[in-house]
Every structure is written in structure tokens, then in C-alpha cells.
Design an enzyme around this catalytic site. Structure first.
Site, PDB file in Angstrom:
ATOM      1  N   HIS A   1      -2.121   6.875   1.631  1.00 37.97           N
ATOM      2  CA  HIS A   1      -2.429   5.489   1.446  1.00 37.97           C
ATOM      3  C   HIS A   1      -2.708   5.163  -0.410  1.00 37.97           C
ATOM      4  O   HIS A   1      -3.180   4.132  -0.565  1.00 37.97           O
ATOM      5  CB  HIS A   1      -3.849   5.068   1.979  1.00 37.97           C
ATOM      6  CG  HIS A   1      -3.386   4.791   3.529  1.00 37.97           C
ATOM      7  ND1 HIS A   1      -3.317   5.666   4.495  1.00 37.97           N
ATOM      8  CD2 HIS A   1      -3.515   3.806   4.376  1.00 37.97           C
ATOM      9  CE1 HIS A   1      -3.409   5.494   5.625  1.00 37.97           C
ATOM     10  NE2 HIS A   1      -3.371   4.104   5.656  1.00 37.97           N
TER      11      HIS A   1
ATOM     12  N   GLU B   1       9.866   0.187   8.958  1.00 35.58           N
ATOM     13  CA  GLU B   1      10.091  -0.375   7.526  1.00 35.58           C
ATOM     14  C   GLU B   1      11.482  -0.620   7.382  1.00 35.58           C
ATOM     15  O   GLU B   1      11.860  -1.398   6.754  1.00 35.58           O
ATOM     16  CB  GLU B   1       9.384   0.353   6.688  1.00 35.58           C
ATOM     17  CG  GLU B   1       8.013   0.279   6.693  1.00 35.58           C
ATOM     18  CD  GLU B   1       6.984   1.438   7.953  1.00 35.58           C
ATOM     19  OE1 GLU B   1       7.905   1.747   8.639  1.00 35.58           O
ATOM     20  OE2 GLU B   1       5.934   1.046   8.230  1.00 35.58           O
TER      21      GLU B   1
HETATM   22  C1  LIG Z   1       5.347   4.761   8.801  1.00 32.52           C
HETATM   23  C2  LIG Z   1       3.904   3.600   8.850  1.00 32.52           C
HETATM   24  N1  LIG Z   1       3.838   2.509   8.742  1.00 32.52           N
HETATM   25  C3  LIG Z   1       2.926   1.706   8.734  1.00 32.52           C
HETATM   26  C4  LIG Z   1       1.751   2.436   9.002  1.00 32.52           C
HETATM   27  C5  LIG Z   1       0.512   1.294   8.790  1.00 32.52           C
HETATM   28  N2  LIG Z   1      -0.446   1.475   9.840  1.00 32.52           N
HETATM   29  C6  LIG Z   1      -1.279   2.234  10.456  1.00 32.52           C
HETATM   30  S1  LIG Z   1      -1.882   2.289  12.013  1.00 32.52           S
HETATM   31  C7  LIG Z   1      -0.781   1.217  12.288  1.00 32.52           C
HETATM   32  C8  LIG Z   1      -0.518   0.290  13.590  1.00 32.52           C
HETATM   33  C9  LIG Z   1      -0.010   1.404  14.527  1.00 32.52           C
HETATM   34  O1  LIG Z   1      -0.008   0.945  15.878  1.00 32.52           O
HETATM   35  P1  LIG Z   1       0.196   2.029  17.061  1.00 32.52           P
HETATM   36  O2  LIG Z   1       1.271   2.945  16.935  1.00 32.52           O
HETATM   37  O3  LIG Z   1       0.125   1.052  18.522  1.00 32.52           O
HETATM   38  O4  LIG Z   1      -1.083   2.807  17.390  1.00 32.52           O
HETATM   39  P2  LIG Z   1      -2.679   2.464  17.426  1.00 32.52           P
HETATM   40  O5  LIG Z   1      -3.193   1.991  16.159  1.00 32.52           O
HETATM   41  O6  LIG Z   1      -2.675   1.201  18.484  1.00 32.52           O
HETATM   42  O7  LIG Z   1      -3.436   3.734  18.075  1.00 32.52           O
HETATM   43  C10 LIG Z   1      -0.049   0.711  11.108  1.00 32.52           C
HETATM   44  C11 LIG Z   1       0.884  -0.457  11.117  1.00 32.52           C
HETATM   45  C12 LIG Z   1       1.762   3.711   9.109  1.00 32.52           C
HETATM   46  N3  LIG Z   1       0.456   4.413   9.238  1.00 32.52           N
HETATM   47  N4  LIG Z   1       2.857   4.479   9.077  1.00 32.52           N
END
Ligand SMILES: Cc1ncc(C[n+]2csc(CCOP(=O)(O)OP(=O)(O)O)c2C)c(N)n1
Ligand SMILES: Cc1ncc(C[n+]2csc(CCOP(=O)(O)OP(=O)(O)O)c2C)c(N)n1
Ligand SMILES: [Mg+2]
Ligand SMILES: [Mg+2]
Lengths: 327, 395, 327, 395
Positions: free
Chosen positions: A132, A63
Site C-alpha cells: 500500500h 485492474e
Molecule cells: C490486486 C488488488 N486490487 C485491489 C485491492 C484493494 N482491495 C483490498 S480488499 C478489496 C476488496 C476485496 O473483496 P473480496 O475479494 O470480496 O474480499 P473481502 O474483502 O470481501 O473478504 C480491494 C478492492 C487489492 N488488495 N489487491
């Protein structure tokens, strides 16, 4: 964009982005999952298809990087519109927001204005798990250099977002998650001015001052009060910064009693500012202290308990009842 | 090919395509030893005019640092973070850029900013306490001196990316811009540095990151800052090219940075250059460096002073004589004198300016506050000054 | 630690840290430049020499990393004390603070309390360049789960810091930079309780409510008012969270008039909360609205202009004058 | 040697000591291809009991994911982020840890948490919307499921560092703890990931980072997330060891992670393991994965399902027969049935708990708010329920 059931807030925001992208080639969207997915709330649905993945850019998951990149883009003359996925996930960008976005125009004596719009879905009431459902407006409202607006109606969703993108100021645009799927009959098309509150319901006995997700709750409370013979005016602030003292004070003076309603934690929240400044300006018109009905001073609760946290009709009516009618 | 494309190799063998294609790591790794020119055969091949130009700028830069430090000691500047010992990096950074390129400096990069054409006193406006940024960033294509560490690296990426976007729509419009972000060794630990490099790699943005590794972040030595083999080894983790250069060897920095800028400009991707250098002065005029480093260490580095190294080479190669040196020194003294004179002339900023640039249009709140301040100032002007203690004057 | 000229705030804080390190092996300090250098303000001077570079740890330059590391240390049972170098340089750690430090106890139903103390030098008046003079208390005070305290006297510097480190709550400990070199005659030794405001000066005509760097300014204002026959009470809040409603309301009710003074930007600042809650609780004792004298709603100005920004004696007396004495 | 010391090589040649000594990069770089066991000769050397144990856990894990997804569809869970396809990583992560080690999971790592001994419904408390964390982190040495991405990596470093500090004072006290931080490919872009690795390297903390690279961060593919050759190449930039493993090859993940944990435990420093895997389900029960990936891609990965790969090997090696499979399947069905039963029994949380754990002692403000809530609840209980629309009930 609008079906028989009307236009939803999500659709209105989507249309605002589409219209801005069409009218101004300098407008660029960036954020997490805003491309093929259309954003987790689908606010950018179809925009990558229409304007390409450059103007509707899926960014890496960072972010501060997103907002910092937007700052650099704005320095070159673009007009970036950033999507933060959820309120609490804008916190990593807090330094870029407070130390650069808010200050760049001022520190460069006006030479580097940053026309950046930062869209942040905020607030609770949608059964979201922790992190959230934060209401973070007070952090932004307390940071000089930012404009902070939040729509409570579908029409304002369109109108304020167009105004935010057109503004030469950085604007934090807070989207009430709870109202994403609320709908109105007529498709919105007019730009709504930043800095103007609006009286949503006239009233003579007391004034409710609110914004964003709490507006429908206040209108329901006013409805209920009316059934019991009390006419409550309801003011939708729309813009927290700049603050429309004129409209607000006129509405409060007319009734002599006021309750501020918002969903973020009350302590040092936006309601404190509203109560304090209304009292400073309208003291001799007040028959009672300005009261606040707000979220509790606790971390946002898990979904099964959130209804206890959110200001509801009952709590608003209780506060109205405490406005010392005997006087 | 879109502007986001980058050189890639096929994906990891045996994995379906969602995870690739991925880059080959080898070309991204830095050289084993820092690139050097002075003292090597390459020195003989460098354009003598370039060497003399570098020397002249180093001498002027050194004098600027000295004079600014003196001004800070005398209280004319709130503080001054000297780059004495790092002038080769400062000068080279500005020299390799075109006028249309952008520089993203930190508080320590005053010489680089001056080399972009900004007047000395405007460079120092921040430290004078007069205004936050004394120059027009758009005119000089130079961002304000950044104090929050590493934040400017993200801005550089965004600007470089924006220029590429514009270039795509308007190829002849002068948008083949490179952004050069300056950063310290300490700054590389900040999350914003990581995010900037991540974005730069993914966007294939025309940006160069120059890490001036001066061995310390205020008092914290590099060994407590990072366990990496070199900071240039960080580049591979973002799919960008890492380079390592002797930051006290002016022609070496010039060559490596110049190549990096052209690499970025030609669309071959971002470059991270680590320049190994040393700040011979304390962190700022307010710092006491004896608390955290030995004089032996400082002396060892003084022997590698970029100015000494270059001067020795120029003398040895017969490119600089006493008269030449005297001319350069005179120019430096003139610069110093002009700085002193400018400070003496310095005005106080107008308090009404406090409200002028917070927003495009002042809010009603700010209009009220501005009016209140104006009334107070008018009051003060009309009543005879009452003796106030300094503390009261401040409060 | 105290010479003929008395003990300075810096020395008192240093002594508090030393005493805590001596008494409790679980106390660990971490931050930028706190080792050999002793911190840029020398608050940790000599502590690495006495307790080793492990217990007074120079960290890499990364504020989220520092605070996140402290969270992990506290999860294992240590009692970390973090130094942020300046107010604005705590912003990169905002996510760790808001989403973890403030919430960990609550989200784990009390099983993972985080006894972390976060020391942040704050405020202006020392001629610092941009980003070195922010007053960030409202951000923290608005975040449920944190305690927020700030000393205004040397004795409280010692006493509140000891209490913060001993507390099982995360405490944001805001150190007024302007007061670092102020000194008092007697070396402080007593722990000061968190959550208790203190009346620094009695008064009958109006009450000044303040904290941290603005306390000395308020006391000077009260002095000046007294010379003109007005007796102003001065309350030092010391603890913003928890807030001592009892002491504050008693002091306001006694005079019927109040002015809140602080140096951060006024809009949605801590003063708004104070004014709003005092009004809610003391409305019928108030002869005038609670007024606020605060920093301007602009980014903190460059050193040569900061005296226009900071609340001074004149502005405080002006506000007192506006408290409608004719009534 | 203090606990902060690490293996180092002499500094960069020709530089005074403030910049060094620095590590040798070569041993930190990952293998060129992911480590595999299944389908290679090594498979024959793995303890059959381990293989059968892995299989059993994979089957149970798969069933857990399916049941939880169904519960989410039925509205009994607010949401569920399934790890179907990633079970090998989940299971291995928990298996390589001792009871005294700590696990730092993300929202997706429910199987790893269950494998630490936490009851299924307590793992899911977060998703049920009942409480933020359904288990005692100290008891299970398992941090709460972390939603803010990458933040938990810093906590893991701090905890590992704290354990080393305790171990230094009390060598026999059971403090030779390793912390294992789980993270996704997307999470590696966050600044907190970078800062955690920086701290880990400098502190030489006994921590292992397992990146489950499932190719996507919600909808964003790895190619738009990072331009790095592999994510394991990031390790060298922090002076820590990078490893690359096939995340769908359960014995391979078990071996590489096990070695990483012992590497860290023995004081040889942190390790970053990238496991290449794929989530076969959507991001969560609320996600529509067809918007961003093709069914061809999913099918290609389904052919590499970790369960299929292991089962094929066990069958081929004569280590699993129909009876064995039936027994495992029965155990999985029992788990699923117990989850359904537990959900049916689920209670509503007590609203008074809202105030119980905000602070060690409630503030007077919270006492007031708790009293007000109690009064409202008492009121509601004593007045007959008025018909309310769902929206009003919520508000
Ligand atoms: C700081 C932050 N930014 C955005 C999010 C929203 N978000 C939740 S899961 C996700 C994707 C995460 O991807 P990854 O790290 O590859 O893990 P995966 O879900 O594939 O296990 C996002 C953008 C969050 N939880 N925390
Ligand atoms: C985000 C942030 N944290 C802390 C500081 C305080 N600070 C100013 S300079 C400095 C050291 C920077 O070291 P380095 O990046 O190596 O640059 P150098 O000063 O050596 O040029 C620190 C910690 C800051 N300016 N910004
Ligand atoms: Mg440095
Ligand atoms: Mg992923």
C-alpha cells in the site's frame, strides 16, 4: 468544497473531477469502489450521486480489465479517467499500460489517440500495510508514450488533473497519499500546464530537485538550512514526462550544486535520470556531483519502520553538507 | 431499465438480497455437440447466394494465406501466421458485422481484416515490418492486429460499452454497435480474457467473443491448455451465453455468429462462441509444426478442410460448376498477383515518422532526438557509404 | 553441443539447463512451448525428451499463472526456472514479480526464500514485430529483491545461468535475443559469479560501460576508435543487480571519461543509474560528464526502422567525440 | 497414469483427437441450492463433539475479531479487517486440513491462520505494522496473509503441484499434501484467479479454492462483480468441480470442504467451493459500511449469524447448556485478555532488520545503506532529541 481550514488535496481532486464531468460529457470515471463509497480516499465522493453510476462506474475487481475497458472506451471517443486503488494494485494492469495505453497512438500513426487518465495514489508515510505504499513512478516514466505527472500542492492537484483529463495523451496521474489531507487556503481553479517545473523557493547555495510527496520535506529542509545560513532553492518537477530541462537546468546552474530527493527506491529510480541529465547538461557548472536522497533499495517496510525508509530533513541536509563547500 | 440491466432470475432461495438476483444457468450452457449445417438437412435451407459468397471468400482467403506465406519465405514479410484451415471462421466473422460494428482481431486474423475492406498490403504492413498497423482503425472500425494475447478482448468490451453509453444519449445516432473480439484457444487462458468476460457480463455489453479453437497454442495442445469440457463452457461462469459450432462448416459459423451478434445487439447480452477448427499450416512461417504434431493428425483434419466441405456441398447441390470454380480461382490468382506487385513496389518507411506519433505534441526530449537523427541521416547522405558488414549495418 | 563453428548462446543456455537438471532433481522448467517445441528459440531443445514433460513443463498460456505457479513450487522447496516467451509477454506477470517474487524473502524474514530463475529473451535487432523487442531491464533493476543479470558472451550465457539457478535469490535472467546465434569456439563450463562486472577490453582514453546485446557493438566501436588512435576500455556489467561499483569505478577513474551504452529507451533507463552512480563516486576524476547512448524514447519501432533506434558504432563514437578532448 | 491425468470422457464426436478427450460437464456443475445441514435432517447425524468443537471455535473467533477491531480503533493496530459473520468458513477451512496441508489466506483470514496454531499477536503482526508476516510460513504451512488479491491462488496451485511431484518420487514421504486457497467474491474477478484455476485443472493439482462470498468487495456488491448464476458455476470452465454451500452453516461448510479436500487429496482433481456468507462488520476498521449498504440488509443477515444458527441447534439438541456456554465464553475472554496484554508488551522492530532479508547476501549497495542508517541512528542516540513536529519526525 473548502472550509475555514482550507481546501484539501482530496477536495481539490474531487472538484477537478466534478468540473471535468460537468464540462465534457465524454468524461467517464471508472474504478473500484468509486461509486457509493466515493473511493477509499473519497476522491470521487458525491460524483456518482451527481453524475450517475454510469459516469462514475464501480467496476469488477480487475485492474487489467479496468484499464483495458478504458482503452476500448477511448477508442470509441470517450475520455475515461481510471482510478487504481493503490500503487501496487496497478501492477496487474501493467501489460495494458505498457503494451497498449502507451503505444496505441504511435502504432496507429496517430489515428487512435488514447486520452486516458490513470489516477494512482502512490507513496508511503501513511502507515499502510505492505503493498500500500509503493512509489512506482520510475516504471511509468521509463515507458515511452505516457505522460507522468504528480502534484505536490493542492492547487496543482486541481490544475494538473484538469490538464491530464484535457490532454490527448494518456497521462499517469500520481497522487501522493501523504498529501491527500494537506490543505491550502485558496480554492484552486486554474489548469496547470503539463511539462513545466516550478521553483517553489529561491536559493543561491544549492538546489533541491523533487516532486510529489517529497516537496514539503524539501521545503522544511530548506527552512532548516536557511536558519544555518544556507539558502537552498527548491524545484518542484510536477511533470516527470515531459521533463522540463530548461527550468531544472537554470535552477541548477544558478547554484552549481544539486540534490535530488524522492521517496521511491533509489536504484534505477527517477532520481537517477534527473541526476544523469542534469550532469550531462550542466557539467561545467557543477561544483560537486548531483547527489540523491531517496528511499532505500529494499521492499517498502512495515509502518513502524517506514520513517527510516523515507527521505527526511536530516538526510537531505546531510547530502547538502556533502556537496563539498570547501571548493 | 438501465443499459446495465440483464435478464435475471430471483436470488438464491433463503439468502437476503445482497447476493442476488442471479441468473439461471441452463440457457447459458452450450449445445452438447458443435452446431453443423453442411451434411445436415439444414444445408438445403441456406440461401444459395450466401453459400456461393462464402465459397468465393474462402477461396480468396486461402490464396491470400498461401501468397503471404510465400512472401514470408522469400523474406518480403518478416513473418506470416497463416489461417489456412480456419478461413470459415475468418470470413464469417467479418460477414456478420455491419459497417458500424467493430472487429478486434489477433495477428492471425488477417482475412477477417481484409474482409472489412482493408487493402491486402495494408493488412500485412505489420508483418512487412513497415509500420505497426497499416490501416486506419477508425475508418475500418477494426482495431490493430493484436499480438499481446487476449488484451484486445478487454478493448472490445470497453468499446461496446462506450457505444451503448452513446446510444443511451443519442438513440438514433448509429450507436447500436456490436464489438466482435477474436481470440485463440490459447488466449483464453490469459487473465485478460477472464476480466473481459467478467466486465462483459456485468456491463451486459454488446460484445461477441469468437474463440477459434484450432487445437494448439503454437505447440501446446488444447488438452494441456484447458481441462474444460469445452471452452464454450466458460461462458456460464460470467453469466453469458456459450455456443459451440463446427468452425470448419462455413454456413454453420455464419449462422451461429450471426445469431450471436444479433443477440448482443438486441441487448440480450454478450455471447461466447467456440468454433472448433484447425490450422493446417504451421503456427507461422517461422514455426516447425512437425515438432509437436503428427502428419496423421494433419491429414485427418485436411479431410475436414472448410473449403473442401463447402465445395463438396455446392457441387452436390448443383450450385457450383467448373466454370464457376474457374472464375473464383481466377479472382484469387488476381489477388495473389496484386500482392506480389504491391510488395515489389514497397517503399521504405521514413525514419522521421519514428517521432511523429509518440505524443500529441513532441516533447523537447523527442525534438532533440529527432534533430540528432536528422543530422546523422544528413551526414550519411553526404558521406560515401563505407562498406559495412550486415551486423554493423544493424548496430 | 558445439560444432566446428563453435557453441552458440542458445546451445550454451541449453547446456546450462541440462546440467542443472541433471545435478539437482529440484530444478524444474516451466513455460510456454518449452516441451516438444523446445521453446521458440530452442533454448530447451531436447530437455523434455531427456527429463520428461514434468520437469520441462508446457504450461497453459498465462504468464502470471506461470510465475505464480513457480512461486508456489519454490515455497515447497523446488527450484523453478521459468521461461517467458518474449520481453513484452512478461508484463502480465509483473504483479507476481514485483509483489511476490521480489518480496517473499523479505516479508517472511528470510523464511520463504524463492530461488526462482526467470529467463526473459529481450531486446531487438532481430526484425521482430511490435511487442517482440522490448528491453525491460530497468523495470526489474528498479525492483528491490530481484537480482538482474544478462550475459553478453556465450561463456557467460552458460556461467551466469548456472549461477542464477544455483542462487537462493530470485534472478531475472535477461537473454539478448540478438546474441542467441552468436558463437564462441570453446564450450563453456564454468559458473560465472553474479555481481561481478568484467573489463572486456582495456583502454586509456575513455570507458564504455555496457551489457548484453550492446557489448559487441561497443567492442566494434572500440575497434574503430583504436584505428583512429583512441583507446577505449569496454566494461561488460553482466550483473545489473547487484551492481559492481568497484570494477566500474576503477575503470572510469582510469580514463576519466565514460559513455554508457544500452539499447532500452534512455529516459529513466538503466544508463541513468549507471551515469548517476559513477558521477557520484568518481566526480573528481571526470573530465567530462558521463554520456549515454541508448535506444530512443519512443515505442520500439517496426523492423524496417529499428536500426535507427539501436545504438550503433557511429552514435557511440559521436558520444566519445563529445567527451571534450580539448581539456 | 501420470499425475497429470484426470477423469476424461471421449472427445467431441467427429473431431480428430487433437481437441480431446474432453470432460463431461454435468458432474462439475454445483448443486442448485447451497448445501445446508443445520435445520435439516442431516443435522441430527453430525458428531456432537464436532458440533461442540465448531461452536467453541466460533465463539473464540468472534471474540478475536471483536478484540482486534477494538485494538485497531485504539490505534494499536494500523487496521483490522474483521471476519465477523464469516467465522464458520474461517474455522472450517483450518479444521479440514491436516498438519502437512497448506493454507493460503487473504488479509481477512486471520481466524483460519490462528486455527493453524499461530499465536494471535503473530497473526496480527502485519496489522500491527511490526513486520509483514509474523509467523514462519514453513512451520505452520501457512502462506503470509495475502493482500494483492487472487495472487495467492496461483501459489497454492504451484505448491500443490510441487507436492504431487515430490510424492511421485517419494510416495511415503508425507507429500500427499492438499493446498487450500482462500479468496473473496471480489477476488474471483482478478486474472490471477482464472489463471490459477486453469493451471489447477490442467495439472489436476490437489488444491481446493474456497470462495467466501460475503456479497461485497469493499463497497461493490456481488451483482456488480459478476453476472454468473453462482460463483461455483465458474468451476466447469476449468474442468474442475464446483460446490455451493451455506457459509453460515458451520457443519455444512465443514462437510463440503472436508469432502473437497479429500477429493483433491485422492487425485480426483481440484474443487471450487463457494460459501455464501456475509461480513457483519465493515470491510475494515477504517471503512464506513453505511455508505453502501442498508441496516435492514445487515439485520437480515444478522438473523443468519453462523454463531446464532449453531447455538440454536446445540441448545435445541441438548448439546449445550448454560455452563457449557459460560466455559466457552470464559475461554474467549481469556483470549481477548491475552491479546490486550500482548499488545501492551509490544516492542518496536529493529531498524537493522530492514536490510537483513532483502537478499540471501546483502549487496554492497545495501551494506552501504545499512551503514548509513546505523550512523544516523547512532547520531540520534548521542544527540539530545530536538523537539520535532510529528510530520517532521515522520519525514
Ligand atoms: C490486486 C488488488 N486490487 C485491489 C485491492 C484493494 N482491495 C483490498 S480488499 C478489496 C476488496 C476485496 O473483496 P473480496 O475479494 O470480496 O474480499 P473481502 O474483502 O470481501 O473478504 C480491494 C478492492 C487489492 N488488495 N489487491
Ligand atoms: C501475452 C502473450 N504471451 C505470449 C505470446 C506469444 N505467443 C504468440 S502466439 C501464441 C500462441 C497463441 O495460441 P492461440 O491463442 O491458440 O492462437 P493461435 O495462434 O492458435 O491462433 C503465443 C504463446 C503472446 N503473443 N502474448
Ligand atoms: Mg490456437
Ligand atoms: Mg467479499
Amino acid at each position: 468544497m473548502s472550509g475555514a481550514a482550507g481546501t484539501t488535496m482530496v477536495q481539490a481532486l474531487n472538484t477537478a473531477l466534478r468540473d471535468a464531468l460537468r464540462e465534457d460529457p465524454d468524461v467517464h470515471l471508472l474504478g473500484e469502489d468509486i461509486g457509493a463509497l466515493g473511493g477509499v480516499f473519497r476522491v470521487t465522493d458525491g460524483l456518482a450521486a451527481e453524475f450517475g453510476t454510469q459516469r462514475c462506474l464501480d467496476t469488477p475487481l480487475a485492474e487489467a480489465g479496468i484499464l483495458g475497458t478504458a482503452v476500448g472506451m477511448a477508442m470509441y471517443g470517450l475520455r475515461p479517467v481510471v482510478e487504481m486503488q493503490f500503487d501496487a494494485f496497478a501492477y496487474p494492469a501493467f501489460e495494458q499500460l505498457a503494451s497498449h495505453v502507451a503505444k496505441m497512438r504511435n502504432r496507429t500513426a496517430g489515428r487512435l489517440p488514447l486520452p486516458v487518465t490513470i489516477r494512482i495514489p502512490y507513496g508511503g508515510g501513511i502507515g499502510g500495510v505492505e503493498h500500500h505504499s509503493d512509489s512506482s513512478e520510475a516504471y511509468y516514466a521509463h515507458t515511452p508514450g505516457l505522460h507522468v505527472v504528480t502534484p505536490a500542492t493542492v492547487a496543482d492537484g486541481y490544475g494538473l488533473l484538469r490538464a491530464a483529463i484535457a490532454s490527448d495523451n494518456p497521462v499517469v496521474f500520481l497522487e501522493p497519499k501523504r498529501l491527500y489531507w494537506s490543505s491550502e487556503r485558496f480554492p484552486p481553479t486554474a489548469v496547470a500546464p503539463i511539462g513545466q517545473a516550478v521553483v517553489r523557493r529561491p536559493g543561491t547555495d544549492a538546489t533541491l530537485l523533487t516532486y510529489g510527496p517529497s516537496l514539503p520535506v524539501c521545503l522544511r529542509a530548506a527552512e532548516a538550512a536557511s536558519a544555518e545560513g544556507l539558502e537552498l532553492a527548491v524545484v518542484d518537477l510536477r511533470s516527470l514526462v515531459p521533463f522540463d530541462d530548461e527550468t531544472v537546468c537554470a535552477a541548477v546552474r544558478a547554484t552549481g550544486r544539486a540534490v535530488v530527493v524522492h521517496e521511491s527506491a533509489g536504484f534505477a529510480g527517477m532520481g537517477a535520470e534527473i541526476a544523469a541529465r542534469v550532469t550531462e547538461r550542466c557539467f561545467h557548472h557543477l561544483a560537486a556531483p548531483v547527489l540523491r536522497v531517496t528511499g532505500l533499495d529494499i521492499p517498502y517496510p512495515p509502518p513502524l519502520l517506514e520513517h527510516h525508509y523515507l527521505p527526511g530533513v536530516d538526510r537531505i541536509l546531510d547530502a547538502v553538507a556533502r556537496l563539498q563547500w570547501e571548493q | 431499465m438501465t443499459i446495465l440491466d440483464a435478464n435475471t432470475t430471483p436470488g438464491l432461495a433463503g439468502q437476503p438480497s445482497s447476493h442476488g438476483p442471479r441468473r439461471d444457468a441452463a440457457p447459458l450452457l452450450p449445445e452438447r455437440e458443435p452446431v453443423r449445417v453442411l451434411g445436415t438437412e439444414a444445408a438445403g435451407t441456406v440461401d444459395p447466394d450466401l453459400l456461393r459468397d462464402l465459397h468465393r471468400r474462402l477461396v480468396l482467403g486461402r490464396r491470400f494465406n498461401q501468397q503471404a506465406t510465400t512472401l514470408a519465405r522469400q523474406g518480403s514479410l518478416a513473418v506470416y501466421p497463416s489461417s489456412t484451415g480456419q478461413e470459415a471462421c475468418q470470413i464469417a466473422a467479418a460477414m456478420v458485422l455491419r459497417e458500424t460494428d467493430w472487429l478486434f482481431p489477433t495477428y492471425r486474423d488477417t482475412l477477417a481484416v481484409m474482409a472489412r475492406g482493408v487493402a491486402p498490403m495494408d493488412v500485412l504492413a505489420l508483418m512487412r515490418g513497415h509500420t505497426h498497423c497499416g490501416y486506419d482503425p477508425r475508418r475500418y472500425r477494426t482495431a490493430p492486429l493484436s499480438t499481446p494475447l487476449a488484451t484486445q478482448a478487454c478493448h472490445a468490451v470497453g468499446l461496446a460499452h462506450a457505444a451503448r453509453l452513446r446510444a443511451a444519449g443519442d438513440p438514433g445516432g448509429g450507436h447500436d454497435v456490436v464489438a466482435l473480439a477474436l481470440i485463440g484457444d490459447g488466449g483464453t487462458s490469459e487473465g485478460d480474457f477472464h476480466e473481459a468476460l467478467t466486465f462483459a457480463g456485468v456491463l451486459n455489453a454488446p460484445v461477441v467473443f469468437l474463440v477459434q479453437n484450432n487445437g494448439y497454442a503454437i505447440s501446446v495442445p488444447l488438452t494441456r491448455q484447458s481441462a474444460a469440457p469445452t471452452l464454450a463452457h466458460k461462458a456460464v461462469g460470467y453469466g453469458i451465453t456459450g455456443r459451440l459450432v463446427d468452425g470448419n462448416d462455413a454456413p454453420a459459423v455464419h449462422a451461429v455468429l450471426g445469431a450471436a451478434v444479433e443477440h448482443a445487439r438486441s441487448g440480450r447480452g454478450p455471447v461466447l462462441v467456440e468454433a472448433i477448427t484447425y490450422r493446417l499450416d504451421a503456427h507461422t512461417s517461422a514455426d516447425d509444426a512437425t515438432r509437436y504434431r503428427t502428419s496423421e493428425e494433419v491429414e485427418a483434419w485436411r479431410a475436414r478442410d472448410p473449403l473442401t466441405l463447402l465445395e463438396r456441398h455446392l457441387r452436390g447441390a448443383g450450385l457450383l460448376d467448373d466454370a464457376g470454380l474457374a472464375a473464383v480461382t481466377a479472382a484469387a490468382e488476381e489477388l495473389a498477383a496484386s500482392m506480389r506487385a504491391a510488395v515489389a513496389r514497397a517503399d521504405t518507411p521514413d525514419p522521421r515518422s519514428l517521432f511523429s506519433h509518440v505524443y500529441a505534441e513532441p516533447t523537447s526530449q523527442l525534438r532533440e532526438q529527432a534533430a540528432a537523427l536528422a543530422a546523422r541521416l544528413a551526414d550519411e547522405a553526404s558521406t560515401p557509404a563505407t562498406p559495412a558488414t550486415p551486423a554493423e549495418a544493424q548496430a
